[in-house]
Design a protein around this motif. Structure first.
Motif, mmCIF file in Angstrom:
data_model
loop_
_atom_site.group_PDB
_atom_site.id
_atom_site.type_symbol
_atom_site.label_atom_id
_atom_site.label_comp_id
_atom_site.label_asym_id
_atom_site.label_seq_id
_atom_site.Cartn_x
_atom_site.Cartn_y
_atom_site.Cartn_z
ATOM 1 N N GLY A 107 33.445 39.540 40.303
ATOM 2 C CA GLY A 107 32.771 39.470 41.602
ATOM 3 C C GLY A 107 33.133 38.227 42.377
ATOM 4 O O GLY A 107 33.879 37.359 41.913
ATOM 5 N N SER A 108 32.581 38.118 43.570
ATOM 6 C CA SER A 108 33.035 37.111 44.532
ATOM 7 C C SER A 108 32.610 35.678 44.201
ATOM 8 O O SER A 108 33.092 34.744 44.816
ATOM 9 C CB SER A 108 32.536 37.471 45.933
ATOM 10 N N SER A 109 31.730 35.487 43.226
ATOM 11 C CA SER A 109 31.290 34.123 42.893
ATOM 12 C C SER A 109 32.340 33.313 42.150
ATOM 13 O O SER A 109 32.192 32.102 42.004
ATOM 14 C CB SER A 109 30.015 34.161 42.040
ATOM 15 N N PHE A 110 33.400 33.966 41.671
ATOM 16 C CA PHE A 110 34.279 33.288 40.719
ATOM 17 C C PHE A 110 35.747 33.185 41.130
ATOM 18 O O PHE A 110 36.280 32.087 41.214
ATOM 19 C CB PHE A 110 34.161 33.985 39.351
ATOM 20 N N ASP A 111 36.411 34.319 41.387
ATOM 21 C CA ASP A 111 37.876 34.310 41.499
ATOM 22 C C ASP A 111 38.407 34.805 42.842
ATOM 23 O O ASP A 111 39.472 35.402 42.909
ATOM 24 C CB ASP A 111 38.476 35.189 40.387
ATOM 25 N N GLY A 112 37.679 34.588 43.921
ATOM 26 C CA GLY A 112 38.140 35.039 45.237
ATOM 27 C C GLY A 112 37.078 35.883 45.911
ATOM 28 O O GLY A 112 36.421 36.703 45.267
ATOM 29 N N VAL A 113 36.912 35.683 47.228
ATOM 30 C CA VAL A 113 35.813 36.342 47.939
ATOM 31 C C VAL A 113 36.236 37.621 48.666
ATOM 32 O O VAL A 113 35.387 38.361 49.158
ATOM 33 C CB VAL A 113 35.148 35.385 48.958
ATOM 34 N N SER A 114 37.535 37.907 48.750
ATOM 35 C CA SER A 114 37.961 39.083 49.515
ATOM 36 C C SER A 114 37.691 40.369 48.737
ATOM 37 O O SER A 114 37.502 40.352 47.514
ATOM 38 C CB SER A 114 39.460 38.998 49.842
ATOM 39 N N VAL A 115 37.687 41.493 49.452
ATOM 40 C CA VAL A 115 37.523 42.805 48.808
ATOM 41 C C VAL A 115 38.610 42.995 47.748
ATOM 42 O O VAL A 115 38.340 43.432 46.622
ATOM 43 C CB VAL A 115 37.580 43.941 49.858
ATOM 44 N N ASN A 116 39.848 42.655 48.092
ATOM 45 C CA ASN A 116 40.958 42.780 47.132
ATOM 46 C C ASN A 116 40.712 41.949 45.880
ATOM 47 O O ASN A 116 40.921 42.416 44.759
ATOM 48 C CB ASN A 116 42.270 42.323 47.769
ATOM 49 N N ASP A 117 40.287 40.697 46.062
ATOM 50 C CA ASP A 117 40.049 39.801 44.922
ATOM 51 C C ASP A 117 38.973 40.362 44.001
ATOM 52 O O ASP A 117 39.086 40.309 42.769
ATOM 53 C CB ASP A 117 39.602 38.419 45.406
ATOM 54 N N VAL A 118 37.898 40.878 44.595
ATOM 55 C CA VAL A 118 36.764 41.365 43.815
ATOM 56 C C VAL A 118 37.162 42.604 42.997
ATOM 57 O O VAL A 118 36.819 42.727 41.823
ATOM 58 C CB VAL A 118 35.566 41.661 44.754
ATOM 59 N N ILE A 119 37.915 43.512 43.631
ATOM 60 C CA ILE A 119 38.386 44.700 42.914
ATOM 61 C C ILE A 119 39.306 44.285 41.764
ATOM 62 O O ILE A 119 39.185 44.778 40.638
ATOM 63 C CB ILE A 119 39.113 45.667 43.885
ATOM 64 N N PHE A 120 40.208 43.334 42.048
ATOM 65 C CA PHE A 120 41.162 42.911 41.024
ATOM 66 C C PHE A 120 40.456 42.207 39.864
ATOM 67 O O PHE A 120 40.878 42.319 38.713
ATOM 68 C CB PHE A 120 42.229 41.998 41.633
ATOM 69 N N SER A 121 39.358 41.499 40.162
ATOM 70 C CA SER A 121 38.630 40.809 39.082
ATOM 71 C C SER A 121 38.020 41.828 38.122
ATOM 72 O O SER A 121 37.933 41.586 36.915
ATOM 73 C CB SER A 121 37.553 39.869 39.648
ATOM 74 N N GLY A 122 37.590 42.991 38.657
ATOM 75 C CA GLY A 122 37.090 44.053 37.789
ATOM 76 C C GLY A 122 38.179 44.604 36.891
ATOM 77 O O GLY A 122 37.990 44.803 35.690
ATOM 78 N N ARG A 123 39.348 44.817 37.483
ATOM 79 C CA ARG A 123 40.491 45.316 36.700
ATOM 80 C C ARG A 123 40.883 44.309 35.604
ATOM 81 O O ARG A 123 41.123 44.696 34.458
ATOM 82 C CB ARG A 123 41.676 45.567 37.644
ATOM 83 N N ALA A 124 40.937 43.019 35.985
ATOM 84 C CA ALA A 124 41.351 41.984 35.027
ATOM 85 C C ALA A 124 40.378 41.910 33.847
ATOM 86 O O ALA A 124 40.799 41.724 32.695
ATOM 87 C CB ALA A 124 41.440 40.632 35.734
ATOM 88 N N ALA A 125 39.076 42.072 34.121
ATOM 89 C CA ALA A 125 38.073 42.014 33.046
ATOM 90 C C ALA A 125 38.271 43.156 32.053
ATOM 91 O O ALA A 125 38.183 42.960 30.837
ATOM 92 C CB ALA A 125 36.668 42.063 33.640
ATOM 93 N N VAL A 126 38.568 44.347 32.565
ATOM 94 C CA VAL A 126 38.770 45.511 31.692
ATOM 95 C C VAL A 126 40.066 45.350 30.894
ATOM 96 O O VAL A 126 40.113 45.655 29.693
ATOM 97 C CB VAL A 126 38.779 46.815 32.532
ATOM 98 N N GLU A 127 41.102 44.811 31.540
ATOM 99 C CA GLU A 127 42.375 44.598 30.818
ATOM 100 C C GLU A 127 42.214 43.553 29.717
ATOM 101 O O GLU A 127 42.832 43.664 28.653
ATOM 102 C CB GLU A 127 43.466 44.192 31.809
ATOM 103 N N GLU A 128 41.380 42.569 29.965
ATOM 104 C CA GLU A 128 41.143 41.538 28.947
ATOM 105 C C GLU A 128 40.416 42.144 27.745
ATOM 106 O O GLU A 128 40.655 41.767 26.604
ATOM 107 C CB GLU A 128 40.314 40.402 29.556
ATOM 108 N N LEU A 129 39.523 43.107 28.019
ATOM 109 C CA LEU A 129 38.769 43.755 26.938
ATOM 110 C C LEU A 129 39.631 44.715 26.121
ATOM 111 O O LEU A 129 39.559 44.737 24.893
ATOM 112 C CB LEU A 129 37.598 44.548 27.526
ATOM 113 N N PHE A 130 40.439 45.528 26.800
ATOM 114 C CA PHE A 130 41.114 46.639 26.125
ATOM 115 C C PHE A 130 42.632 46.574 26.199
ATOM 116 O O PHE A 130 43.308 47.470 25.691
ATOM 117 C CB PHE A 130 40.662 47.969 26.737
ATOM 118 N N GLY A 131 43.158 45.543 26.853
ATOM 119 C CA GLY A 131 44.609 45.512 27.060
ATOM 120 C C GLY A 131 44.981 46.415 28.200
ATOM 121 O O GLY A 131 44.163 47.199 28.686
ATOM 122 N N VAL A 132 46.210 46.292 28.701
ATOM 123 C CA VAL A 132 46.626 47.045 29.897
ATOM 124 C C VAL A 132 46.723 48.532 29.559
ATOM 125 O O VAL A 132 47.297 48.901 28.555
ATOM 126 C CB VAL A 132 47.974 46.509 30.417
#
Length: 457
Positions: free
Chosen positions: A432-457
């Protein structure tokens, strides 16, 4: 969305405190087909994060709903600063860099040419204003960058971190010793995303930004539909979290009317909201989260009869030296005429007010009236754009704590939060926007990055 796409996930529970999904993406759609945005109004397709969002839009079947704005469009070429009581077009292209154009006292090329000779800083972080003053001169920092930070972050460039707000600039100086060299030669590895058909189209056609026919709220609405169709997701609205506790068995999430169990939490809550529900054992994480502040913005949508703009462009911003309370005015009808009434010529504008200066100018957000905000917005349009007519329609929305402020040391603070989570083996991801970027793109990408960190790409 990314969890439901993973074959390793069988069930996802989405808990939303409000009565709708989409957060700050909110579009008012009138019966006459006019669309007004109360939050972000255009998304940039550039870079890996921009391509990633377009891949998602493609996957959701929204490709035909996209409204692109090309770099050749007047809204992309013309952006204005309101300084010294007048509108000034921002220089663009080589010719613009070679000329002295108000409100600047010399050609911008001078600042760019001498930038290569400036030594790089040894500091771990620096304010955006200090960084730009040092490398490009105080005038650019006081006028252009001050205005830009107000337009993007509704924030004060003298407090915002260059490392967290403009990572490419910080990296360019650290790795290449110069912004110009960094931009020309590239500065280190960035995330890479394989572009899908829509992202390829955006690059080929030179899109500067895009929206959706029904407004940007169409995006979260489509994601919610996708989640329901997936069969993996349980969506709960009107379900504010009271507190969360952790044991060897996982998380217990206390809601008003029951408890949800989970083996992992991905929190997209604002930092301070998460701080309010964490257990006492997370005290140091709670304190760090409370240090991430956010600002309140008044968004005033206005509609005028006929064509009333003295200039054509995306809109204008104001430096804090001109008017602290007024951040800028977006000329919505210019980039997205498709959102106008179809059967009548009108002009849609959005006035943004407050931000880091809200309390100072308007007082407590709880006590300010919509009437006062509307009056100030209309007066600003009259004074700055010469529009004497009254609007034929208006909508005032007060977006409380909507944009997090990345103050000095933000990136180190976020790393300390994640370090705390790792050291305690907590099954918790911060997005979300509190951590790694405030734009819509940044927020969406932070969700993707969290899932990739959990399960790999």
């Amino acid at each position: 969305y990314y969890l439901c796409r993973s074959p390793q996930v069988t069930k996802v529970i989405l808990i939303e405190s409000s009565s709708r999904f989409g957060g700050w993406l909110r579009s008012t759609r009138r019966p006459d087909s006019a669309v007004f945005e109360q939050g972000p109004r255009g998304i940039r397709p550039a870079g890996a994060v921009g391509q990633n969002t377009l891949n998602m839009v493609d996957d959701l079947g929204l490709g035909r709903e996209v409204l692109p704005v090309l770099y050749s469009h007047v809204a992309s070429k013309n952006r204005f600063l309101y300084v010294n009581g007048r509108l000034n077009r921002m220089p663009s292209g080589l010719r613009g860099l070679l000329r002295t154009t108000p409100p600047f006292s010399r050609p911008l090329l001078y600042s760019l040419a001498s930038e290569i000779l400036v030594k790089k800083s040894k500091e771990e972080d620096e304010s955006v204003h200090s960084f730009v003053s040092r490398r490009l001169g105080q005038e650019l920092a006081d006028l252009a960058v001050d205005s830009l930070c107000r337009g993007v972050f509704a924030g004060d460039c003298r407090k915002l971190s260059v490392r967290s707000c403009f990572p490419p600039l910080f990296k360019a100086e650290q790795q290449m010793g110069s912004l110009i060299l960094g931009m020309l030669l590239g500065s280190g590895s960035a995330a890479t995303v394989t572009p899908g058909p829509l992202a390829k189209k955006a690059k080929k056609e030179s899109w500067a930004q895009w929206s959706l026919r029904g407004g940007l709220e169409t995006l979260p609405e489509s994601i919610a539909e996708y989640l329901q169709r997936s069969g993996k997701a349980e969506l709960q609205k009107n379900a504010p979290v009271k507190n969360i506790s952790h044991s060897e068995l996982g998380w217990k999430i206390q809601l008003e009317d029951g408890v949800v169990s989970a083996d992992h939490i991905i929190s997209a809550l604002p930092a301070k909201a998460l701080a309010c529900v964490l257990p006492p054992s997370c005290q140091s994480l709670t304190q760090m989260l409370q240090d991430v502040h956010a600002v309140t913005v008044a968004v005033v949508n206005l509609e005028y009869d006929g064509s009333i703009l003295p200039v054509q462009g995306f809109g204008h911003l104001l430096p804090s030296s001109e008017d602290k309370g007024l951040l800028g005015v977006v000329y919505d009808s210019v980039p997205f005429p498709e959102h106008n009434q179809p059967n009548r010529e009108t002009t849609r504008l959005t006035v943004m007010m407050g931000g880091a200066w809200f309390q100072e100018v308007f007082g407590d957000p709880e006590s300010v009236t919509s009437e006062r905000l509307l009056k100030q917005a209309c007066e600003a349009v009259c004074r700055q754009l010469g529009v004497k007519a009254a609007p034929i329609w208006s909508h005032v929305s007060l977006q409380r704590d909507c944009i997090p402020q990345y103050y000095l040391g933000h990136s180190q603070r976020v790393e300390s939060m994640r370090s705390f989570i790792r050291s305690r083996n907590l099954p918790l991801s911060l997005v979300g926007s509190s951590f790694d970027g405030v734009s819509v793109n940044d927020v969406i990408f932070s969700g993707r990055a969290a899932v990739e960190e959990l399960f790999g790409v």
